[in-house]
Write a protein that holds these residues in place. Sequence first.
Motif, PDB file in Angstrom:
ATOM      1  N   HIS A 129      26.134   2.265  28.390  1.00 54.32           N
ATOM      2  CA  HIS A 129      25.814   1.586  27.054  1.00 54.32           C
ATOM      3  C   HIS A 129      25.322   0.162  26.842  1.00 54.32           C
ATOM      4  CE1 HIS A 129      27.021   5.591  25.774  1.00 54.32           C
ATOM      5  NE2 HIS A 129      28.255   5.333  26.090  1.00 54.32           N
ATOM      6  N   ASP A 141      34.958  11.189  27.188  1.00 54.53           N
ATOM      7  CA  ASP A 141      34.820   9.694  26.520  1.00 54.53           C
ATOM      8  C   ASP A 141      36.194   9.764  25.717  1.00 54.53           C
ATOM      9  OD1 ASP A 141      33.601   7.551  25.527  1.00 54.53           O
ATOM     10  OD2 ASP A 141      32.922   8.190  23.854  1.00 54.53           O
ATOM     11  N   ALA A 178      38.295   7.551  22.440  1.00 53.88           N
ATOM     12  CA  ALA A 178      37.927   7.153  21.387  1.00 53.88           C
ATOM     13  C   ALA A 178      39.376   6.040  20.746  1.00 53.88           C
ATOM     14  CB  ALA A 178      37.546   7.921  20.260  1.00 53.88           C
ATOM     15  N   TRP A 190      33.241  12.763  18.134  1.00 56.09           N
ATOM     16  CA  TRP A 190      34.211  11.808  17.554  1.00 56.09           C
ATOM     17  C   TRP A 190      33.667  11.625  15.984  1.00 56.09           C
ATOM     18  CZ3 TRP A 190      37.685  12.056  20.304  1.00 56.09           C
ATOM     19  CH2 TRP A 190      37.582  11.946  21.669  1.00 56.09           C
ATOM     20  N   SER A 191      32.371  11.598  15.828  1.00 56.97           N
ATOM     21  CA  SER A 191      32.048  11.503  14.199  1.00 56.97           C
ATOM     22  C   SER A 191      32.597  12.516  13.513  1.00 56.97           C
ATOM     23  CB  SER A 191      30.618  11.156  14.235  1.00 56.97           C
ATOM     24  OG  SER A 191      29.865  12.449  14.484  1.00 56.97           O
ATOM     25  N   THR A 196      25.905  11.195  26.260  1.00 59.69           N
ATOM     26  CA  THR A 196      27.345  11.854  26.141  1.00 59.69           C
ATOM     27  C   THR A 196      27.434  12.089  24.433  1.00 59.69           C
ATOM     28  OG1 THR A 196      27.923   9.662  25.678  1.00 59.69           O
ATOM     29  CG2 THR A 196      28.598  10.740  27.718  1.00 59.69           C
ATOM     30  N   GLN A 197      26.046  12.608  24.168  1.00 60.50           N
ATOM     31  CA  GLN A 197      25.804  12.804  22.629  1.00 60.50           C
ATOM     32  C   GLN A 197      26.709  13.899  21.973  1.00 60.50           C
ATOM     33  OE1 GLN A 197      23.564  10.714  21.565  1.00 60.50           O
ATOM     34  NE2 GLN A 197      24.283  11.396  19.596  1.00 60.50           N
ATOM     35  N   GLU A 206      30.257  12.344  21.563  1.00 57.47           N
ATOM     36  CA  GLU A 206      30.007  11.508  20.449  1.00 57.47           C
ATOM     37  C   GLU A 206      30.013  12.260  19.041  1.00 57.47           C
ATOM     38  OE1 GLU A 206      26.800   8.851  21.502  1.00 57.47           O
ATOM     39  OE2 GLU A 206      28.061   8.377  23.458  1.00 57.47           O
ATOM     40  N   ASN A 207      29.338  13.424  19.044  1.00 54.29           N
ATOM     41  CA  ASN A 207      29.394  14.081  17.932  1.00 54.29           C
ATOM     42  C   ASN A 207      30.897  14.612  17.348  1.00 54.29           C
ATOM     43  OD1 ASN A 207      26.579  14.028  17.633  1.00 54.29           O
ATOM     44  ND2 ASN A 207      26.377  16.126  18.629  1.00 54.29           N
TER      45      ASN A 207
END
Length: 288
Positions: free
Chosen positions: A217, A135, A137, A236-237, A229-230, A233-234
């Motif tokens: 999405h 992904d 960002a 990124w957070s 894509t969890q 995404e984790n």
Amino acid sequence: MENKFSIKQFNQRFPDDAACLEEIKQLRFGDTIVCPHCGKENKFYRVTGRSAYACSFCGHHIYPLKGSIFDHSSTELRLWFYAIYLMAQTRAGISAKQLERELGVTYKTAWRMFNHIRQLMSGDGNILTGEVEVDEAYFHPDTTKRTTAKAHNSQIVFGMVERNGRAVAKHVKSSGVRVLSKEIRKGITSDATIYSDTHGSYRHLTRAGYVHFTINHSIQEYVSDDRHTQNVENLWSNIKRGITGVYRHVDPKYLQAYVDEYAFRYSNRKVQPKYMFDLILSNIATHQ
Ligand SMILES: [Zn+2]
């Protein structure tokens, strides 16, 4: 069981610079060393007053700090080790400002140490395999100016995360197909399965030989089993939380170092806190 590397244990292990130098020698050369000069395998002994060890047969010197982050530093080794200890102790990371306070050095010195230690946390050479989520960002160079930041000021980071495994994040010039393809080819084995969103730069992945699944999405697809894509995404957070919570803002020049640190922390999230110090330090054997 004790899950912490306590400050007391740290002080016992590294009472002085000599103990730190010995640790670095062990990590870089091991217990016995084949002398590059006379070829004899032996235990080198410490040369008094110098950060060197000498061959017990021919007297040839080796310098464990040479080429490492500690080379040419006027800061005591023990203080370096303590800085690594502090950076290893927190899950979320600490800032150079906090190091300055804890170590009692100038901000300039703290900042330099901070960046050198982060080099030990870079994931260079990690090749991901199995099921990998990718992904992109977007980061604004200065989050304090978030509302005024123009889109063209955004910095792009490309992330690749193995399910149940390691993460790699790269500060890239664009999210175009050529840039991202290159990162994917370099960073993911060709037999891997890749999960991504429907971004155009991933369209050719099947042709490139990967098994490729996309997640759309925009049409509110419910997350059916594996199609998500969890994990990336984790990542990124974690990074965004770190930047706003610990660092406030990031100069684009240092963005790679920041994301390296967070990718490293992500990759080693299952490592017990008491082993983090040794994990970071052990990278001096491979990172020059
Ligand atoms: Zn020798």
